[in-house]
Design an enzyme around this catalytic site. Structure first.
Site, PDB file in Angstrom:
ATOM      1  N   CYS A  43      42.046  35.375  22.995  1.00  0.00           N
ATOM      2  CA  CYS A  43      42.850  34.206  22.625  1.00  0.00           C
ATOM      3  C   CYS A  43      44.160  34.170  23.404  1.00  0.00           C
ATOM      4  CB  CYS A  43      43.116  34.203  21.121  1.00  0.00           C
ATOM      5  SG  CYS A  43      41.600  34.042  20.147  1.00  0.00           S
TER       6      CYS A  43
ATOM      7  N   GLU B 139      42.029  30.573  16.723  1.00  0.00           N
ATOM      8  CA  GLU B 139      42.935  29.979  17.714  1.00  0.00           C
ATOM      9  C   GLU B 139      42.173  29.099  18.700  1.00  0.00           C
ATOM     10  OE1 GLU B 139      44.576  34.127  16.666  1.00  0.00           O
ATOM     11  OE2 GLU B 139      42.603  33.242  17.054  1.00  0.00           O
TER      12      GLU B 139
END
Length: 179
Positions: free
Chosen positions: A97, A65
């Site tokens: 993330c 991500e």
């Protein structure tokens, strides 16, 4: 990067999740853990992509991500343009993330596998994005975050199952840049 914009939300989700899953497969082919992601702007255009490069880059924050978000940020030139975008990811984002996603102000995250589907899963504070989003959405001064989970989960589970998880226990560096 140019991508065709499918008509319905479900078609768009399937198209971009397939790209995220391909990033996860690319990660595996390079000896990285099977996590990939793509960033799509509010107009449905692909603006960033990436996969896990933690061991290759010697960067503990280089999750799929984060790599995709960095790619999109570089392309756009400013992180503020990422607000309201959608992130498609092969697995539910961890708290690291999730923090990045919420601080930037993504409007939507679509994930395939659950964090609990990963053999080496160790959730910090017992939470991942789904739990963090509940808290974020209760805050009056935070941008709301829509989370869609288990989207194309079976396909992600196949990729996760094919990865040699014992390899991650060694924490051996990978020379991803040699190829």
């Amino acid at each position: 990067m140019k991508a065709e914009t499918p008509r319905t939300q479900e078609q768009q989700d399937a198209h971009f999740m397939e790209l995220a899953l391909r990033q996860a497969e690319l990660a595996v082919s390079k000896g990285q853990t099977p996590f990939g992601a793509v960033v799509v702007d509010r107009d449905g255009r692909l603006i960033g992509e990436g996969h896990n490069t933690v061991r290759a880059d010697l960067d503990p924050a280089a999750h799929g991500e984060v790599v995709a978000i960095r790619d999109a940020w570089r392309r756009l030139g400013t992180w503020q343009e990422l607000a309201g975008c959608t992130l498609y990811t092969s697995c539910e984002p961890c708290l690291l993330c999730s923090f990045v996603i919420t601080q930037i102000g993504f409007g939507r995250v679509v994930f395939a596998a659950r964090g609990t589907d990963v053999p080496s899963h160790k959730p910090l504070l017992g939470a991942g994005l789904a739990k963090a989003a509940m808290w974020v959405n209760a805050q009056p001064d935070w941008a709301p975050l829509e989370v869609v989970g288990d989207f194309m989960r079976e396909r992600a589970l196949e990729i996760i199952a094919a990865f040699p998880w014992t390899q991650t226990q060694t924490r051996v560096d990978v020379d991803d840049h040699a190829s």
